[in-house]
Every structure is written in C-alpha cells, then in structure tokens.
Design a protein around this motif. Structure first.
Motif, PDB file in Angstrom:
ATOM      1  N   LEU A  79      16.042  29.773 -23.887  1.00  0.00           N
ATOM      2  CA  LEU A  79      17.434  30.198 -23.749  1.00  0.00           C
ATOM      3  C   LEU A  79      17.561  31.355 -22.763  1.00  0.00           C
ATOM      4  O   LEU A  79      18.484  31.373 -21.931  1.00  0.00           O
ATOM      5  CB  LEU A  79      17.974  30.615 -25.118  1.00  0.00           C
ATOM      6  N   ALA A  80      16.646  32.310 -22.837  1.00  0.00           N
ATOM      7  CA  ALA A  80      16.695  33.451 -21.924  1.00  0.00           C
ATOM      8  C   ALA A  80      16.547  32.996 -20.472  1.00  0.00           C
ATOM      9  O   ALA A  80      17.276  33.468 -19.582  1.00  0.00           O
ATOM     10  CB  ALA A  80      15.606  34.457 -22.283  1.00  0.00           C
ATOM     11  N   ILE A  81      15.612  32.095 -20.220  1.00  0.00           N
ATOM     12  CA  ILE A  81      15.422  31.599 -18.855  1.00  0.00           C
ATOM     13  C   ILE A  81      16.647  30.824 -18.392  1.00  0.00           C
ATOM     14  O   ILE A  81      17.098  30.966 -17.239  1.00  0.00           O
ATOM     15  CB  ILE A  81      14.161  30.717 -18.795  1.00  0.00           C
ATOM     16  N   PHE A  82      17.232  30.017 -19.278  1.00  0.00           N
ATOM     17  CA  PHE A  82      18.430  29.254 -18.918  1.00  0.00           C
ATOM     18  C   PHE A  82      19.584  30.189 -18.560  1.00  0.00           C
ATOM     19  O   PHE A  82      20.289  29.976 -17.563  1.00  0.00           O
ATOM     20  CB  PHE A  82      18.824  28.348 -20.080  1.00  0.00           C
ATOM     21  N   VAL A  83      19.800  31.239 -19.350  1.00  0.00           N
ATOM     22  CA  VAL A  83      20.891  32.189 -19.073  1.00  0.00           C
ATOM     23  C   VAL A  83      20.642  32.909 -17.754  1.00  0.00           C
ATOM     24  O   VAL A  83      21.567  33.123 -16.959  1.00  0.00           O
ATOM     25  CB  VAL A  83      21.034  33.175 -20.239  1.00  0.00           C
ATOM     26  N   LEU A  84      19.399  33.303 -17.504  1.00  0.00           N
ATOM     27  CA  LEU A  84      19.078  33.957 -16.229  1.00  0.00           C
ATOM     28  C   LEU A  84      19.396  33.059 -15.043  1.00  0.00           C
ATOM     29  O   LEU A  84      20.012  33.496 -14.056  1.00  0.00           O
ATOM     30  CB  LEU A  84      17.601  34.350 -16.205  1.00  0.00           C
ATOM     31  N   VAL A  85      18.975  31.805 -15.117  1.00  0.00           N
ATOM     32  CA  VAL A  85      19.237  30.871 -14.022  1.00  0.00           C
ATOM     33  C   VAL A  85      20.734  30.640 -13.859  1.00  0.00           C
ATOM     34  O   VAL A  85      21.250  30.602 -12.729  1.00  0.00           O
ATOM     35  CB  VAL A  85      18.488  29.540 -14.283  1.00  0.00           C
ATOM     36  N   PHE A  86      21.457  30.500 -14.962  1.00  0.00           N
ATOM     37  CA  PHE A  86      22.907  30.264 -14.887  1.00  0.00           C
ATOM     38  C   PHE A  86      23.622  31.443 -14.223  1.00  0.00           C
ATOM     39  O   PHE A  86      24.435  31.253 -13.312  1.00  0.00           O
ATOM     40  CB  PHE A  86      23.454  30.033 -16.288  1.00  0.00           C
ATOM     41  N   PHE A  87      23.329  32.665 -14.657  1.00  0.00           N
ATOM     42  CA  PHE A  87      23.963  33.843 -14.059  1.00  0.00           C
ATOM     43  C   PHE A  87      23.594  33.971 -12.586  1.00  0.00           C
ATOM     44  O   PHE A  87      24.418  34.356 -11.748  1.00  0.00           O
ATOM     45  CB  PHE A  87      23.556  35.105 -14.817  1.00  0.00           C
ATOM     46  N   ALA A  88      22.331  33.650 -12.246  1.00  0.00           N
ATOM     47  CA  ALA A  88      21.914  33.726 -10.842  1.00  0.00           C
ATOM     48  C   ALA A  88      22.683  32.725  -9.984  1.00  0.00           C
ATOM     49  O   ALA A  88      23.090  33.039  -8.855  1.00  0.00           O
ATOM     50  CB  ALA A  88      20.410  33.487 -10.734  1.00  0.00           C
ATOM     51  N   LEU A  89      22.899  31.515 -10.504  1.00  0.00           N
ATOM     52  CA  LEU A  89      23.665  30.515  -9.759  1.00  0.00           C
ATOM     53  C   LEU A  89      25.117  30.945  -9.589  1.00  0.00           C
ATOM     54  O   LEU A  89      25.729  30.717  -8.535  1.00  0.00           O
ATOM     55  CB  LEU A  89      23.592  29.167 -10.475  1.00  0.00           C
ATOM     56  N   VAL A  90      25.693  31.577 -10.621  1.00  0.00           N
ATOM     57  CA  VAL A  90      27.076  32.056 -10.511  1.00  0.00           C
ATOM     58  C   VAL A  90      27.185  33.124  -9.433  1.00  0.00           C
ATOM     59  O   VAL A  90      28.104  33.111  -8.593  1.00  0.00           O
ATOM     60  CB  VAL A  90      27.559  32.594 -11.872  1.00  0.00           C
ATOM     61  N   VAL A  91      26.261  34.075  -9.417  1.00  0.00           N
ATOM     62  CA  VAL A  91      26.321  35.181  -8.456  1.00  0.00           C
ATOM     63  C   VAL A  91      26.087  34.692  -7.036  1.00  0.00           C
ATOM     64  O   VAL A  91      26.750  35.136  -6.088  1.00  0.00           O
ATOM     65  CB  VAL A  91      25.297  36.270  -8.848  1.00  0.00           C
ATOM     66  N   THR A  92      25.158  33.769  -6.848  1.00  0.00           N
ATOM     67  CA  THR A  92      24.825  33.293  -5.505  1.00  0.00           C
ATOM     68  C   THR A  92      25.718  32.164  -5.013  1.00  0.00           C
ATOM     69  O   THR A  92      25.551  31.689  -3.885  1.00  0.00           O
ATOM     70  CB  THR A  92      23.366  32.830  -5.466  1.00  0.00           C
ATOM     71  N   GLY A  93      26.636  31.698  -5.855  1.00  0.00           N
ATOM     72  CA  GLY A  93      27.519  30.610  -5.449  1.00  0.00           C
ATOM     73  C   GLY A  93      26.890  29.249  -5.548  1.00  0.00           C
ATOM     74  O   GLY A  93      27.383  28.285  -4.958  1.00  0.00           O
ATOM     75  N   GLY A  94      25.802  29.129  -6.309  1.00  0.00           N
ATOM     76  CA  GLY A  94      25.112  27.849  -6.422  1.00  0.00           C
ATOM     77  C   GLY A  94      25.850  26.814  -7.238  1.00  0.00           C
ATOM     78  O   GLY A  94      25.486  25.642  -7.208  1.00  0.00           O
ATOM     79  N   LEU A  95      26.895  27.214  -7.971  1.00  0.00           N
ATOM     80  CA  LEU A  95      27.681  26.263  -8.756  1.00  0.00           C
ATOM     81  C   LEU A  95      28.932  25.800  -8.033  1.00  0.00           C
ATOM     82  O   LEU A  95      29.830  25.217  -8.632  1.00  0.00           O
ATOM     83  CB  LEU A  95      28.064  26.888 -10.106  1.00  0.00           C
ATOM     84  N   GLY A  96      28.991  26.075  -6.737  1.00  0.00           N
ATOM     85  CA  GLY A  96      30.130  25.619  -5.943  1.00  0.00           C
ATOM     86  C   GLY A  96      31.155  26.695  -5.632  1.00  0.00           C
ATOM     87  O   GLY A  96      32.075  26.459  -4.849  1.00  0.00           O
ATOM     88  N   GLY A  97      31.033  27.874  -6.219  1.00  0.00           N
ATOM     89  CA  GLY A  97      31.961  28.953  -5.937  1.00  0.00           C
ATOM     90  C   GLY A  97      31.491  29.819  -4.780  1.00  0.00           C
ATOM     91  O   GLY A  97      30.463  29.563  -4.145  1.00  0.00           O
ATOM     92  N   GLU A  98      32.265  30.875  -4.514  1.00  0.00           N
ATOM     93  CA  GLU A  98      31.905  31.804  -3.459  1.00  0.00           C
ATOM     94  C   GLU A  98      30.835  32.774  -3.959  1.00  0.00           C
ATOM     95  O   GLU A  98      30.888  33.216  -5.104  1.00  0.00           O
ATOM     96  CB  GLU A  98      33.136  32.588  -2.998  1.00  0.00           C
ATOM     97  N   PRO A  99      29.862  33.126  -3.121  1.00  0.00           N
ATOM     98  CA  PRO A  99      28.866  34.126  -3.543  1.00  0.00           C
ATOM     99  C   PRO A  99      29.532  35.473  -3.819  1.00  0.00           C
ATOM    100  O   PRO A  99      30.516  35.851  -3.178  1.00  0.00           O
ATOM    101  CB  PRO A  99      27.915  34.208  -2.335  1.00  0.00           C
ATOM    102  N   ILE A 100      29.006  36.173  -4.776  1.00  0.00           N
ATOM    103  CA  ILE A 100      29.523  37.494  -5.140  1.00  0.00           C
ATOM    104  C   ILE A 100      28.811  38.548  -4.306  1.00  0.00           C
ATOM    105  O   ILE A 100      27.580  38.564  -4.226  1.00  0.00           O
ATOM    106  CB  ILE A 100      29.330  37.752  -6.643  1.00  0.00           C
ATOM    107  N   GLY A 101      29.587  39.413  -3.662  1.00  0.00           N
ATOM    108  CA  GLY A 101      29.021  40.424  -2.783  1.00  0.00           C
ATOM    109  C   GLY A 101      28.650  41.699  -3.516  1.00  0.00           C
ATOM    110  O   GLY A 101      28.922  41.886  -4.701  1.00  0.00           O
ATOM    111  N   ARG A 102      28.025  42.608  -2.759  1.00  0.00           N
ATOM    112  CA  ARG A 102      27.591  43.876  -3.355  1.00  0.00           C
ATOM    113  C   ARG A 102      28.778  44.698  -3.827  1.00  0.00           C
ATOM    114  O   ARG A 102      28.722  45.331  -4.895  1.00  0.00           O
ATOM    115  CB  ARG A 102      26.782  44.673  -2.321  1.00  0.00           C
ATOM    116  N   ALA A 103      29.844  44.743  -3.027  1.00  0.00           N
ATOM    117  CA  ALA A 103      31.011  45.541  -3.397  1.00  0.00           C
ATOM    118  C   ALA A 103      31.631  45.022  -4.691  1.00  0.00           C
ATOM    119  O   ALA A 103      32.037  45.810  -5.562  1.00  0.00           O
ATOM    120  CB  ALA A 103      32.043  45.521  -2.270  1.00  0.00           C
ATOM    121  N   GLN A 104      31.694  43.703  -4.851  1.00  0.00           N
ATOM    122  CA  GLN A 104      32.264  43.143  -6.071  1.00  0.00           C
ATOM    123  C   GLN A 104      31.422  43.494  -7.290  1.00  0.00           C
ATOM    124  O   GLN A 104      31.959  43.803  -8.361  1.00  0.00           O
ATOM    125  CB  GLN A 104      32.390  41.625  -5.935  1.00  0.00           C
TER     126      GLN A 104
END
Length: 504
Positions: free
Chosen positions: A251-276
């Motif tokens: 579960l911990a590894i899955f949550v880490l990968v999911f959050f990483a994909l959200v931040v980097t835009g791997g799920l189809g969204g825009e990548p999150i920048g440093r300022a955000q």
C-alpha cells in the motif's frame, strides 16, 4: 462555565505552601481552570509520602490538568500552566510530579445479533447452507441488537437476557477486524500513524518538482531530502498494523507511485511546479497553525491578539476598497490615484488580492500556533506576555504586507514601462488596460493646455483612458505622464508603438 476543549489529561501533584487561606485560594484557581482535584493530603503523607518534606503550612494536591496539544511534552506544558495560575493568584506552589494519562480505545468489531433458528443441520445439503449464509449476508435474519466487542463477548452480549431464545441467537460481523483481534492497534494511534503516512507520502511527491533540472549540489541535496521522505513513507506504512503485514508495504509503495504520477502529470494532468508546491505547503501551514493557535486562546488572549488582528483586517479591507494597489500603480507613473478610472468590480478584485497578500504574512503566527501545540517553552500561554508580544507581531505583519503590496505594484509598473520601451502591448492591471493610442488634436497643438512634456501627435502614446475630463497618457520616449483635456484631442487606437499617427 462551558465545556472545556482539551486533547491531553495530565495528573499533577502540586505542593501548595502558605496555610489554609492559600490552600483554599489554590483550590479555587484549580476549579476556575477546569482542573479537578482528585485528592489532597498534608505534605509528607498521601501518594508521594515522605518524598515531599513535611511542613505544617504545606499541602499536596493531586489534580488533573486538561490541555490542548500533543501528548509528547504535555506534562511539561501542564506544569507551566499550573505554575502560571498559582503565580497569578500570588500563591507559592510547586508541581512536584506530572505524568500524562494515556487513554486510548481498542477497536473491536461491530456485530449484529441474528436469529439462528433457521440454520440447517450440519448434515444438511450444501444448497441449504449456502442459502442460509446468503440470508445472513443480506440481513434477513437480523435482530435489533448491535454489539461492539470481541467475538466471544459479542455472543454473550447478544444472548444476555433472552431466556429461552438465547441458544437461538447468534452474531454476524459487520467489519473484518474480528479476523485479527490480537495485537490490533488502538484507535488514536492508528489515526496518528495514518496522518504520518500520508504526510510523508505527500512530502516525498512534493520533492519531485525540485529535482527536475537540478545539477551539482542542489541535485544532491534534493535527492537526500527525497530519499528521507521515501524511507519515512515506507516506515510509516509498515507501522499501520500490528503485527506488520506485507500488504501495508505494498500500500505504501502504491500511494507513493500514485502521488508521484499526480505531481509529474503522469495521469494526464498538468505537472505541478515548484511554486505550486511551495504555495500549497504555505497555505496548509498557515491554516493548520492558525487553527491550533485559535483553539488554545483564552479570553485574555482573544483581547490581546484577536482584537488587533480584526482591527487590522478591517482597516486593510477599507483601504483595499479604495484600491491601494491602483493608487501605488498610478504613483509609479507619476499620476494621481484619481487619474485612473477603475470599475468597482476591479477594485473589489484588487481588494481580494491585497487580502491574499496579507494572508502570507500570517505564517509567523501560524508557526507560533504549531509551537504551542507542541508545548514549546517560548510559546507557553500567558496573557501578560502576549500583551507585549502582539504589537511586535502586528508591526511585523504590517511590514511584510507593505513589502508585498509595494513589490506587486512596482512589478506591474516595471512590466508596463518595459513593454512601452520595447513597443509591445503592455499587460493589464486589475481593470487598467494601457493601449497604444494616436492623439489627434482638434485645435492647434500649441493651444492645448496640459501636464507633462509637449504633445507630439506624430507618434502614439500609451493611453490609460479618460478621467475627470482629461486624457491620461504615458510618453514612452520621455518616460513621463501626459494629461491633456479630452475635449481638445481625439483618441484613435493605434496598432502598435511603431505606427505613424496623422497629425492635425
């Protein structure tokens, strides 16, 4: 007295000296703060025995101090609060011993009492047993009783008081905790570990934008930070259950990968920048810190902190209604605030911007609230100290606000003047849209009164519109503002700074 809000309970043994009058006064102080007196005995007797020196004018009270904040350091925080209360009453007293009362709740399963009269015999058909289990799962055999206990006790509770129907009463679980009842973690401990797990995971994902494009020691620094956050997430995930299970690590590894994909835009969204990431962290810090600060305030601190803060907000809101940002923007071009004709809706938006800037200056009070929640010594509650502290905090907040507002207005002026020098379209600023405009005199140019350099009709000006009967202009070549009567000129939109205007 209303219900006192607290997070921790601390048992404290307080030695009070001075005789019966001081003992009575100390008891009144304990009651006024909502600290129950559990017991009292002369010094040299009672639970502490001869650990306290026997004195005829001394008495030891066992009280329960209730206070907000985390459990770690709560004993020291309670001792400081008791000492402060006695000092305010001019009573000599000492907290000789303090210990946190840890009270957490077990997490047994919920059960529903069921009617087992229709249960088939053990030698019955498989279809009958299957149908019986289906009826149980659908709740068709449920009785009214709900039970909250371990499995054996739940059955005893369900059958208690039923007389002849006791043997026909069973229980069915409403959750899956019953499968591993031994070694399960208490409720609040699980909540704390879940919060720690998600915060570590969010922190690990938040480091990814700071790794992108880095080289040298900055890259090494953020790699170390990211590695610490990842290891913290895995450790927190492994501690979610007792005994530890492999599924928690997955579960911990899955949550880490999911959050990483959200931040980097791997799920189809825009990548999150440093300022955000930085702004999100600051907002969470301010909101949580202020919430922890406010929930610990006493009435004296409401007077010392909240009244000045509310007054500051009121003054800032009124000032924003007059558009401080627009006034500073106008002054940057050598204009008066009234030279800009700004619609009310844009003044309101400028007010929101001003208050947003002000909210960033609340980071210091938010850190103060976090320090109080953790019982840091320098943030211990005390009305007299806060009366001295709030003017400093108020001045610091106003100074930070002024710097942010000035920087915002100066940046807008700089971008507009730079665009004028480059001959490009200038950016808008809360309803003020400078446009390149040809100024065509309807009377001889030398007969047009005005302010600023002489009018040059052959080249375009930046126009800020018409205010109080005057055309408000900016001469990019001279770097000065120009104001001429709008009735003596005709304003014609220009395509750009390089257009040659038709002179009258």
């Amino acid at each position: 007295m209303g219900m006192q809000r607290y997070d921790q309970r601390v048992r404290a043994f307080v030695e009070v000296r001075g005789g019966e009058a001081d003992w009575e006064l100390a008891g009144e102080r304990f009651a006024a703060h909502g600290w129950p007196v559990r017991d009292s005995a002369p010094a040299g007797a009672g639970p502490l025995g001869d650990a306290v020196e026997a004195r005829p004018d001394s008495r030891v009270y066992e009280i329960e101090v209730r206070l907000p904040g985390i459990a770690k350091g709560a004993d020291l925080g309670a001792a400081r609060r008791v000492a402060k209360a006695l000092r305010a009453a001019r009573v000599e007293g000492y907290v000789r011993r303090a210990e946190v009362l840890h009270r957490d709740r077990e997490r047994p399963s919920y059960w529903r009492a069921v009617d087992t009269s229709a249960r088939p015999r053990p030698a019955g058909s498989a279809l009958a047993h299957t149908w019986y289990r289906v009826r149980l799962g659908l709740g068709l055999a449920d009785r009214e009783a709900l039970l909250h206990a371990e499995s054996a006790q739940a059955l005893r509770l369900a059958r208690a008081g039923r007389g002849a129907d006791a043997l026909l009463t069973g229980v069915r679980p409403l959750d899956g905790r019953w499968r591993q009842p031994v070694g399960s973690l208490p409720e609040e401990l699980v909540e704390r570990r879940l919060w720690a797990f998600f915060l570590w995971a969010l922190a690990a994902a938040g480091t990814l934008p700071f790794l992108a494009g880095r080289t040298g020691w900055p890259l090494a620094f953020w790699l170390v930070v990211s590695g610490i956050c990842v290891m913290g997430t895995l450790r927190a995930g492994a501690r979610l259950s007792s005994p530890r299970r492999l599924g928690d690590m997955v579960l911990a590894i899955f949550v880490l990968v999911f959050f990483a994909l959200v931040v980097t835009g791997g799920l189809g969204g825009e990548p999150i920048g440093r300022a955000q990431v930085a702004i999100a962290a600051a907002v969470v810090l301010v909101v949580v810190g202020l919430a922890m600060l406010v929930r610990q305030w006493s009435w004296g601190e409401w007077v010392a902190w909240a009244v000045p803060l509310v007054a500051t907000l009121a003054v800032s809101t009124l000032a924003a209604a007059g558009s401080v940002l627009h006034a500073l923007y106008a002054l940057g071009f050598g204009l008066a605030p009234g030279d800009l004709d700004v619609p009310p809706i844009w003044k309101a938006l400028a007010a929101v911007k001003l208050l947003t800037l002000m909210s960033l200056a609340l980071a210091l009070p938010a850190l103060w609230g976090l320090a109080r929640h953790r019982h840091h010594s320098y943030a211990a509650p005390g009305e007299s100290f806060n009366f001295l502290l709030w003017p400093f905090m108020l001045l610091l907040t106003l100074a930070a606000l002024a710097a942010l507002v000035l920087e915002t207005a100066e940046d807008a002026v700089t971008r507009t003047t730079h665009a004028a020098e480059q001959g490009t379209a200038p950016p808008p600023f809360f309803g003020v849209q400078p446009d390149w405009t040809c100024v065509e005199p309807v009377v001889p140019a030398d007969e047009i009164p005005g302010e600023g350099p002489p009018l040059a009709p052959a080249r375009p000006y930046l126009s800020f519109g018409v205010s109080d009967g005057n055309a408000v202009l900016w001469d990019a070549k001279a770097g000065e503002s120009v104001k001429v009567p709008a009735s003596k000129v005709r304003l014609v939109p220009a395509e750009g700074a390089d257009q040659v205007c038709r002179a009258a």
